[in-house]
Scaffold this motif. Structure first.
Motif, PDB file in Angstrom:
ATOM      1  N   PHE A 179      91.217  84.428  11.951  1.00 30.37           N
ATOM      2  CA  PHE A 179      92.562  84.185  12.452  1.00 30.37           C
ATOM      3  C   PHE A 179      92.899  85.119  13.606  1.00 30.37           C
ATOM      4  O   PHE A 179      93.418  84.694  14.653  1.00 30.37           O
ATOM      5  CB  PHE A 179      93.567  84.366  11.313  1.00 30.37           C
ATOM      6  CG  PHE A 179      94.997  84.390  11.752  1.00 30.37           C
ATOM      7  CD1 PHE A 179      95.656  83.228  12.112  1.00 30.37           C
ATOM      8  CD2 PHE A 179      95.685  85.597  11.813  1.00 30.37           C
ATOM      9  CE1 PHE A 179      96.977  83.256  12.532  1.00 30.37           C
ATOM     10  CE2 PHE A 179      97.005  85.636  12.224  1.00 30.37           C
ATOM     11  CZ  PHE A 179      97.646  84.465  12.581  1.00 30.37           C
ATOM     12  N   LEU A 180      92.576  86.396  13.458  1.00 28.68           N
ATOM     13  CA  LEU A 180      92.863  87.368  14.520  1.00 28.68           C
ATOM     14  C   LEU A 180      92.036  87.093  15.770  1.00 28.68           C
ATOM     15  O   LEU A 180      92.520  87.236  16.894  1.00 28.68           O
ATOM     16  CB  LEU A 180      92.602  88.783  14.008  1.00 28.68           C
ATOM     17  CG  LEU A 180      93.533  89.280  12.895  1.00 28.68           C
ATOM     18  CD1 LEU A 180      93.102  90.649  12.417  1.00 28.68           C
ATOM     19  CD2 LEU A 180      94.979  89.306  13.365  1.00 28.68           C
ATOM     20  N   VAL A 181      90.780  86.695  15.577  1.00 30.16           N
ATOM     21  CA  VAL A 181      89.922  86.397  16.730  1.00 30.16           C
ATOM     22  C   VAL A 181      90.464  85.200  17.514  1.00 30.16           C
ATOM     23  O   VAL A 181      90.527  85.220  18.753  1.00 30.16           O
ATOM     24  CB  VAL A 181      88.477  86.141  16.268  1.00 30.16           C
ATOM     25  CG1 VAL A 181      87.635  85.582  17.410  1.00 30.16           C
ATOM     26  CG2 VAL A 181      87.850  87.425  15.744  1.00 30.16           C
ATOM     27  N   LYS A 236      82.361  99.775  13.704  1.00 30.33           N
ATOM     28  CA  LYS A 236      82.988 101.020  13.240  1.00 30.33           C
ATOM     29  C   LYS A 236      84.499 100.958  13.413  1.00 30.33           C
ATOM     30  O   LYS A 236      85.259 101.299  12.489  1.00 30.33           O
ATOM     31  CB  LYS A 236      82.417 102.205  14.030  1.00 30.33           C
ATOM     32  CG  LYS A 236      80.970 102.547  13.695  1.00 30.33           C
ATOM     33  CD  LYS A 236      80.514 103.741  14.511  1.00 30.33           C
ATOM     34  CE  LYS A 236      79.051 104.089  14.217  1.00 30.33           C
ATOM     35  NZ  LYS A 236      78.587 105.225  15.043  1.00 30.33           N
ATOM     36  N   GLN A 237      84.942 100.520  14.592  1.00 32.78           N
ATOM     37  CA  GLN A 237      86.378 100.449  14.836  1.00 32.78           C
ATOM     38  C   GLN A 237      87.053  99.401  13.946  1.00 32.78           C
ATOM     39  O   GLN A 237      88.176  99.603  13.474  1.00 32.78           O
ATOM     40  CB  GLN A 237      86.631 100.120  16.319  1.00 32.78           C
ATOM     41  CG  GLN A 237      86.117 101.174  17.286  1.00 32.78           C
ATOM     42  CD  GLN A 237      86.778 102.518  17.094  1.00 32.78           C
ATOM     43  OE1 GLN A 237      87.947 102.615  16.709  1.00 32.78           O
ATOM     44  NE2 GLN A 237      86.030 103.583  17.364  1.00 32.78           N
ATOM     45  N   TYR A 238      86.343  98.293  13.710  1.00 33.07           N
ATOM     46  CA  TYR A 238      86.910  97.267  12.840  1.00 33.07           C
ATOM     47  C   TYR A 238      87.003  97.751  11.393  1.00 33.07           C
ATOM     48  O   TYR A 238      87.964  97.412  10.683  1.00 33.07           O
ATOM     49  CB  TYR A 238      86.064  95.995  12.903  1.00 33.07           C
ATOM     50  CG  TYR A 238      86.574  94.898  11.999  1.00 33.07           C
ATOM     51  CD1 TYR A 238      87.681  94.140  12.356  1.00 33.07           C
ATOM     52  CD2 TYR A 238      85.960  94.644  10.773  1.00 33.07           C
ATOM     53  CE1 TYR A 238      88.160  93.141  11.525  1.00 33.07           C
ATOM     54  CE2 TYR A 238      86.440  93.644   9.931  1.00 33.07           C
ATOM     55  CZ  TYR A 238      87.535  92.899  10.315  1.00 33.07           C
ATOM     56  OH  TYR A 238      88.006  91.918   9.481  1.00 33.07           O
ATOM     57  N   PHE A 241      90.062  99.860  11.272  1.00 33.38           N
ATOM     58  CA  PHE A 241      91.253  99.000  11.345  1.00 33.38           C
ATOM     59  C   PHE A 241      91.461  98.239  10.045  1.00 33.38           C
ATOM     60  O   PHE A 241      92.592  98.035   9.597  1.00 33.38           O
ATOM     61  CB  PHE A 241      91.100  98.042  12.522  1.00 33.38           C
ATOM     62  CG  PHE A 241      92.275  97.141  12.727  1.00 33.38           C
ATOM     63  CD1 PHE A 241      93.470  97.625  13.215  1.00 33.38           C
ATOM     64  CD2 PHE A 241      92.183  95.787  12.433  1.00 33.38           C
ATOM     65  CE1 PHE A 241      94.565  96.794  13.403  1.00 33.38           C
ATOM     66  CE2 PHE A 241      93.269  94.937  12.615  1.00 33.38           C
ATOM     67  CZ  PHE A 241      94.466  95.449  13.110  1.00 33.38           C
ATOM     68  N   ASP A 242      90.358  97.812   9.425  1.00 35.55           N
ATOM     69  CA  ASP A 242      90.459  97.086   8.152  1.00 35.55           C
ATOM     70  C   ASP A 242      90.974  97.986   7.043  1.00 35.55           C
ATOM     71  O   ASP A 242      91.779  97.570   6.208  1.00 35.55           O
ATOM     72  CB  ASP A 242      89.073  96.533   7.801  1.00 35.55           C
ATOM     73  CG  ASP A 242      89.125  95.598   6.601  1.00 35.55           C
ATOM     74  OD1 ASP A 242      90.240  95.186   6.220  1.00 35.55           O
ATOM     75  OD2 ASP A 242      88.068  95.291   6.023  1.00 35.55           O
ATOM     76  N   LEU A 246      94.414  95.976   7.762  1.00 34.11           N
ATOM     77  CA  LEU A 246      94.151  94.661   7.179  1.00 34.11           C
ATOM     78  C   LEU A 246      94.141  94.674   5.659  1.00 34.11           C
ATOM     79  O   LEU A 246      94.561  93.706   5.024  1.00 34.11           O
ATOM     80  CB  LEU A 246      92.806  94.125   7.700  1.00 34.11           C
ATOM     81  CG  LEU A 246      92.704  93.907   9.210  1.00 34.11           C
ATOM     82  CD1 LEU A 246      91.345  93.339   9.568  1.00 34.11           C
ATOM     83  CD2 LEU A 246      93.808  92.981   9.695  1.00 34.11           C
ATOM     84  N   SER A 247      93.642  95.748   5.074  1.00 34.97           N
ATOM     85  CA  SER A 247      93.586  95.806   3.608  1.00 34.97           C
ATOM     86  C   SER A 247      94.966  95.884   2.971  1.00 34.97           C
ATOM     87  O   SER A 247      95.123  95.574   1.788  1.00 34.97           O
ATOM     88  CB  SER A 247      92.739  97.001   3.175  1.00 34.97           C
ATOM     89  OG  SER A 247      93.313  98.208   3.654  1.00 34.97           O
ATOM     90  N   LYS A 248      95.969  96.289   3.754  1.00 31.25           N
ATOM     91  CA  LYS A 248      97.322  96.404   3.223  1.00 31.25           C
ATOM     92  C   LYS A 248      98.137  95.113   3.367  1.00 31.25           C
ATOM     93  O   LYS A 248      99.244  95.029   2.849  1.00 31.25           O
ATOM     94  CB  LYS A 248      98.053  97.547   3.932  1.00 31.25           C
ATOM     95  CG  LYS A 248      97.382  98.901   3.698  1.00 31.25           C
ATOM     96  CD  LYS A 248      98.104  99.995   4.434  1.00 31.25           C
ATOM     97  CE  LYS A 248      97.417 101.342   4.210  1.00 31.25           C
ATOM     98  NZ  LYS A 248      98.095 102.443   4.931  1.00 31.25           N
TER      99      LYS A 248
END
Length: 260
Positions: A179-181, A236-238, A241-242, A246-248
């Protein structure tokens, strides 16, 4: 004398048995050496494949660039297998872009002017042949074949249905990453669309298709090495960020049902 003959016979039998044993042991050594050589050969043959498997390729491709583009005439044009045809196609696209974008000539106007000129020339030529005593021009009958049109329509229908299925999957909240992509891609496309019109965007994509693949095919090892480093850094950056964002975010009900 008889005892002496028996002794010599026994010695001959023993020497014959010893020879058989030596042959058996020798064959065993040959088989063991052949098995060792076979194992070494397997190791040597398996080692290049393992090395090849470790090579990173951009977008995970396993085929040459020519096969990725279909391996037909379009691939030959994009990869400049025939420089005359590729140059002609790129020059024609450039001429169309200059005609419509820079000279601000409209497509409908151009089509009408070409049609008027062609019909006028053919009409005058057909009527002039009666005064010159020559045959009238042989105007071919043009009609679209049914099979290619149906194949194009079928392929287009399959691609549209696939795109609609992907959009439905994204909208259902199953895959947040996808979805984000897609949102990021559409946002970038909207920015590009605000800077230039559709014809300019089409021409830029057309030029990129005629330049980027051939450069990538020529320098694929270097580009793949840089792409691998960029992919590692992106992962690494993803991951960061996850873990932080994203996990929240609450997940969709379908994903929770699957895990339950």
């Amino acid at each position: 004398m008889a005892e002496h003959d028996e002794i010599t016979d026994l010695k001959g039998e023993e020497s014959f048995i010893d020879k058989i044993k030596e042959k058996i042991h020798g064959g065993g050594d040959d088989t063991s050496s052949s098995s060792d050589s076979d194992s070494e050969a397997k190791k040597t043959t398996s080692s290049p494949s393992s090395v090849k498997a470790k090579i990173y390729r951009l977008f995970g491709r396993e085929k040459p660039v020519h096969k990725v583009f279909g391996g037909g005439k379009p691939a030959d044009i994009f990869l400049w297998r025939n420089k005359k045809i590729s140059g002609t196609v790129l020059g024609g696209a450039t001429a169309v872009y200059v005609l419509f974008e820079l000279l601000e000539y409209h497509l409908l106007t151009l089509f009408c002017h070409i049609s008027i000129l062609s019909l006028a020339l053919l009409f005058l030529w057909s009527n002039a042949t009666t005064f010159i005593n020559k045959r009238p021009p042989n105007i071919p009958e043009v009609c679209l074949p049914e099979d290619p049109v149906l194949q194009v329509a079928s392929a287009l229908r399959i691609e549209i249905n696939r795109a609609l299925a992907v959009l439905r999957e994204i909208a259902s909240g199953r895959d947040l990453k996808k979805f984000l992509v897609v949102v990021a891609g559409l946002w970038a496309l909207s920015i590009v669309g605000s800077c230039c019109n559709f014809l300019t965007l089409f021409y830029i994509i057309f030029v990129l298709l005629h330049t980027v693949p051939v450069l990538y095919e020529k320098y694929d090892d270097r580009i793949d090495a840089y792409a691998e480093k960029a992919m590692v850094e992106f992962k690494k950056q993803y991951a960061v960020f996850d873990a932080k964002v994203l996990s929240k975010i609450p997940r969709g009900p379908l994903k929770d049902k699957k895990k339950a």
